[in-house]
Design a protein around this motif. Sequence first.
Motif, PDB file in Angstrom:
ATOM      1  N   MET A   1      11.604  19.253  18.113  1.00  0.00           N
ATOM      2  CA  MET A   1      11.047  18.289  17.197  1.00  0.00           C
ATOM      3  C   MET A   1      10.431  19.057  16.026  1.00  0.00           C
ATOM      4  N   ARG A   2      10.836  18.662  14.826  1.00  0.00           N
ATOM      5  CA  ARG A   2      10.281  19.274  13.619  1.00  0.00           C
ATOM      6  C   ARG A   2       9.342  18.267  12.964  1.00  0.00           C
ATOM      7  N   LEU A   3       8.040  18.518  13.058  1.00  0.00           N
ATOM      8  CA  LEU A   3       7.058  17.612  12.476  1.00  0.00           C
ATOM      9  C   LEU A   3       6.601  18.118  11.119  1.00  0.00           C
ATOM     10  N   ARG A   4       6.410  17.159  10.217  1.00  0.00           N
ATOM     11  CA  ARG A   4       5.840  17.480   8.908  1.00  0.00           C
ATOM     12  C   ARG A   4       4.573  16.657   8.735  1.00  0.00           C
ATOM     13  N   PHE A   5       3.480  17.329   8.444  1.00  0.00           N
ATOM     14  CA  PHE A   5       2.217  16.665   8.156  1.00  0.00           C
ATOM     15  C   PHE A   5       2.366  15.906   6.849  1.00  0.00           C
ATOM     16  N   LEU A   6       2.006  14.606   6.868  1.00  0.00           N
ATOM     17  CA  LEU A   6       2.082  13.797   5.658  1.00  0.00           C
ATOM     18  C   LEU A   6       0.714  13.570   5.026  1.00  0.00           C
ATOM     19  N   GLY A   7      -0.302  13.358   5.869  1.00  0.00           N
ATOM     20  CA  GLY A   7      -1.611  13.135   5.279  1.00  0.00           C
ATOM     21  C   GLY A   7      -2.665  12.813   6.311  1.00  0.00           C
ATOM     22  N   ILE A   8      -3.894  12.936   5.867  1.00  0.00           N
ATOM     23  CA  ILE A   8      -5.060  12.617   6.687  1.00  0.00           C
ATOM     24  C   ILE A   8      -5.954  11.737   5.823  1.00  0.00           C
ATOM     25  N   ILE A   9      -6.734  10.872   6.450  1.00  0.00           N
ATOM     26  CA  ILE A   9      -7.583   9.965   5.686  1.00  0.00           C
ATOM     27  C   ILE A   9      -8.456  10.784   4.728  1.00  0.00           C
ATOM     28  N   PRO A  10      -8.447  10.414   3.442  1.00  0.00           N
ATOM     29  CA  PRO A  10      -9.239  11.175   2.484  1.00  0.00           C
ATOM     30  C   PRO A  10     -10.720  11.200   2.863  1.00  0.00           C
ATOM     31  N   ASN A  11     -11.350  12.297   2.568  1.00  0.00           N
ATOM     32  CA  ASN A  11     -12.786  12.486   2.829  1.00  0.00           C
ATOM     33  C   ASN A  11     -13.137  12.278   4.300  1.00  0.00           C
ATOM     34  N   THR A  12     -12.213  12.651   5.175  1.00  0.00           N
ATOM     35  CA  THR A  12     -12.430  12.446   6.594  1.00  0.00           C
ATOM     36  C   THR A  12     -13.538  13.346   7.125  1.00  0.00           C
ATOM     37  N   PRO A  13     -14.402  12.781   7.966  1.00  0.00           N
ATOM     38  CA  PRO A  13     -15.362  13.651   8.644  1.00  0.00           C
ATOM     39  C   PRO A  13     -14.628  14.469   9.713  1.00  0.00           C
ATOM     40  N   VAL A  14     -15.297  15.425  10.281  1.00  0.00           N
ATOM     41  CA  VAL A  14     -14.684  16.336  11.246  1.00  0.00           C
ATOM     42  C   VAL A  14     -14.145  15.605  12.476  1.00  0.00           C
ATOM     43  N   ASP A  15     -14.831  14.558  12.921  1.00  0.00           N
ATOM     44  CA  ASP A  15     -14.444  13.921  14.186  1.00  0.00           C
ATOM     45  C   ASP A  15     -13.861  12.523  14.016  1.00  0.00           C
ATOM     46  N   ASP A  16     -13.418  12.157  12.838  1.00  0.00           N
ATOM     47  CA  ASP A  16     -12.851  10.831  12.582  1.00  0.00           C
ATOM     48  C   ASP A  16     -11.675  11.047  11.651  1.00  0.00           C
ATOM     49  N   SER A  17     -10.460  11.110  12.221  1.00  0.00           N
ATOM     50  CA  SER A  17      -9.386  11.666  11.407  1.00  0.00           C
ATOM     51  C   SER A  17      -8.037  10.982  11.570  1.00  0.00           C
ATOM     52  N   PRO A  18      -7.875   9.721  11.128  1.00  0.00           N
ATOM     53  CA  PRO A  18      -6.533   9.152  11.119  1.00  0.00           C
ATOM     54  C   PRO A  18      -5.577  10.084  10.370  1.00  0.00           C
ATOM     55  N   THR A  19      -4.454  10.377  10.995  1.00  0.00           N
ATOM     56  CA  THR A  19      -3.495  11.352  10.481  1.00  0.00           C
ATOM     57  C   THR A  19      -2.094  10.808  10.682  1.00  0.00           C
ATOM     58  N   LEU A  22       5.586  13.090  10.100  1.00  0.00           N
ATOM     59  CA  LEU A  22       6.979  12.639  10.098  1.00  0.00           C
ATOM     60  C   LEU A  22       7.775  13.543  11.015  1.00  0.00           C
ATOM     61  N   ASP A  23       8.525  12.944  11.958  1.00  0.00           N
ATOM     62  CA  ASP A  23       9.476  13.695  12.769  1.00  0.00           C
ATOM     63  C   ASP A  23      10.734  13.825  11.912  1.00  0.00           C
ATOM     64  N   GLU A  24      10.966  15.003  11.398  1.00  0.00           N
ATOM     65  CA  GLU A  24      12.083  15.209  10.481  1.00  0.00           C
ATOM     66  C   GLU A  24      13.435  15.105  11.163  1.00  0.00           C
ATOM     67  N   ASP A  25      13.487  15.189  12.482  1.00  0.00           N
ATOM     68  CA  ASP A  25      14.748  15.046  13.195  1.00  0.00           C
ATOM     69  C   ASP A  25      15.158  13.585  13.342  1.00  0.00           C
ATOM     70  N   THR A  26      14.177  12.693  13.511  1.00  0.00           N
ATOM     71  CA  THR A  26      14.489  11.286  13.772  1.00  0.00           C
ATOM     72  C   THR A  26      14.059  10.340  12.654  1.00  0.00           C
ATOM     73  N   GLY A  27      13.151  10.795  11.789  1.00  0.00           N
ATOM     74  CA  GLY A  27      12.589   9.917  10.763  1.00  0.00           C
ATOM     75  C   GLY A  27      11.426   9.086  11.275  1.00  0.00           C
ATOM     76  N   ASP A  28      11.077   9.241  12.556  1.00  0.00           N
ATOM     77  CA  ASP A  28       9.954   8.493  13.131  1.00  0.00           C
ATOM     78  C   ASP A  28       8.636   8.984  12.552  1.00  0.00           C
ATOM     79  N   LEU A  29       7.658   8.075  12.517  1.00  0.00           N
ATOM     80  CA  LEU A  29       6.307   8.438  12.120  1.00  0.00           C
ATOM     81  C   LEU A  29       5.447   8.551  13.362  1.00  0.00           C
ATOM     82  N   LEU A  30       4.615   9.562  13.429  1.00  0.00           N
ATOM     83  CA  LEU A  30       3.621   9.705  14.486  1.00  0.00           C
ATOM     84  C   LEU A  30       2.274   9.476  13.825  1.00  0.00           C
TER      85      LEU A  30
END
Length: 87
Positions: A1-19, A22-30
Amino acid sequence: MRLRFLGIIPNTPVDDSPTIWLDEDTGDLLIQSYKAKPEEVKACQEIGSVPGHSTDVPDHETIVRLPAVMRQFIPRLEDGNGEVPST
Protein backbone atom coordinates in the motif's frame (compact mmCIF):
# COMPACT_ATOMS: atom_id res chain seq x y z
CA MET A 1 0.00 0.00 0.00
CA ARG A 2 1.38 3.37 -1.03
CA LEU A 3 -0.10 6.11 1.15
CA ARG A 4 0.18 9.81 0.47
CA PHE A 5 -0.50 12.31 3.24
CA LEU A 6 -3.07 14.84 2.02
CA GLY A 7 -3.63 17.04 5.03
CA ILE A 8 -4.26 17.56 8.70
CA ILE A 9 -6.75 19.93 10.30
CA PRO A 10 -5.17 23.39 10.24
CA ASN A 11 -3.86 24.69 13.56
CA THR A 12 -4.32 21.25 15.08
CA PRO A 13 -3.31 20.79 18.68
CA VAL A 14 -0.94 17.92 19.47
CA ASP A 15 -3.66 15.51 20.59
CA ASP A 16 -6.58 16.44 18.29
CA SER A 17 -5.67 15.68 14.73
CA PRO A 18 -8.17 14.79 11.99
CA THR A 19 -5.95 13.64 9.13
CA ILE A 20 -6.53 12.34 5.60
CA TRP A 21 -4.38 10.08 3.39
CA LEU A 22 -4.77 8.72 -0.14
CA ASP A 23 -4.06 5.08 -0.98
CA GLU A 24 -2.33 5.63 -4.30
CA ASP A 25 -2.83 2.00 -5.31
CA THR A 26 -6.63 2.01 -4.97
CA GLY A 27 -7.63 5.69 -4.83
CA ASP A 28 -9.27 5.07 -1.44
CA LEU A 29 -9.16 7.73 1.25
CA LEU A 30 -8.13 6.86 4.80
CA ILE A 31 -9.59 9.31 7.27
CA GLN A 32 -8.76 9.80 10.92
CA SER A 33 -11.40 12.01 12.45
CA TYR A 34 -13.92 12.41 15.21
CA LYS A 35 -16.29 9.54 15.97
CA ALA A 36 -19.86 10.41 15.16
CA LYS A 37 -21.94 10.86 18.29
CA PRO A 38 -24.70 8.30 18.93
CA GLU A 39 -27.36 10.86 18.00
CA GLU A 40 -25.54 11.55 14.71
CA VAL A 41 -25.37 7.83 13.90
CA LYS A 42 -29.08 7.54 14.69
CA ALA A 43 -29.85 10.47 12.38
CA CYS A 44 -27.84 8.83 9.57
CA GLN A 45 -29.76 5.60 10.13
CA GLU A 46 -33.09 7.45 10.05
CA ILE A 47 -32.20 9.12 6.73
CA GLY A 48 -30.86 5.88 5.27
CA SER A 49 -29.25 5.56 1.86
CA VAL A 50 -30.45 3.17 -0.84
CA PRO A 51 -34.04 1.95 -0.41
CA GLY A 52 -34.09 -1.50 1.17
CA HIS A 53 -30.46 -1.32 2.32
CA SER A 54 -29.77 -1.97 5.99
CA THR A 55 -29.08 1.10 8.09
CA ASP A 56 -27.05 -0.89 10.63
CA VAL A 57 -23.35 -0.01 10.82
CA PRO A 58 -21.37 -3.27 10.65
CA ASP A 59 -18.66 -3.92 13.22
CA HIS A 60 -15.96 -3.46 10.56
CA GLU A 61 -17.28 0.03 9.63
CA THR A 62 -17.86 3.30 11.47
CA ILE A 63 -19.26 6.74 10.81
CA VAL A 64 -16.78 9.58 11.26
CA ARG A 65 -17.39 13.32 11.31
CA LEU A 66 -14.99 15.12 8.99
CA PRO A 67 -14.66 18.83 9.84
CA ALA A 68 -15.66 21.07 6.91
CA VAL A 69 -12.18 22.61 6.81
CA MET A 70 -10.82 19.16 5.87
CA ARG A 71 -12.80 19.08 2.58
CA GLN A 72 -10.00 21.07 0.97
CA PHE A 73 -7.79 17.97 1.14
CA ILE A 74 -10.18 15.59 -0.65
CA PRO A 75 -8.86 14.97 -4.20
CA ARG A 76 -11.10 15.91 -7.13
CA LEU A 77 -11.41 13.72 -10.21
CA GLU A 78 -10.98 16.74 -12.45
CA ASP A 79 -9.21 15.09 -15.36
CA GLY A 80 -12.25 12.93 -16.19
CA ASN A 81 -10.37 9.64 -16.64
CA GLY A 82 -11.14 8.23 -13.21
CA GLU A 83 -7.60 8.75 -11.98
CA VAL A 84 -6.89 10.68 -8.80
CA PRO A 85 -4.69 13.60 -9.84
CA SER A 86 -1.38 13.84 -8.03
CA THR A 87 -0.57 17.03 -6.17
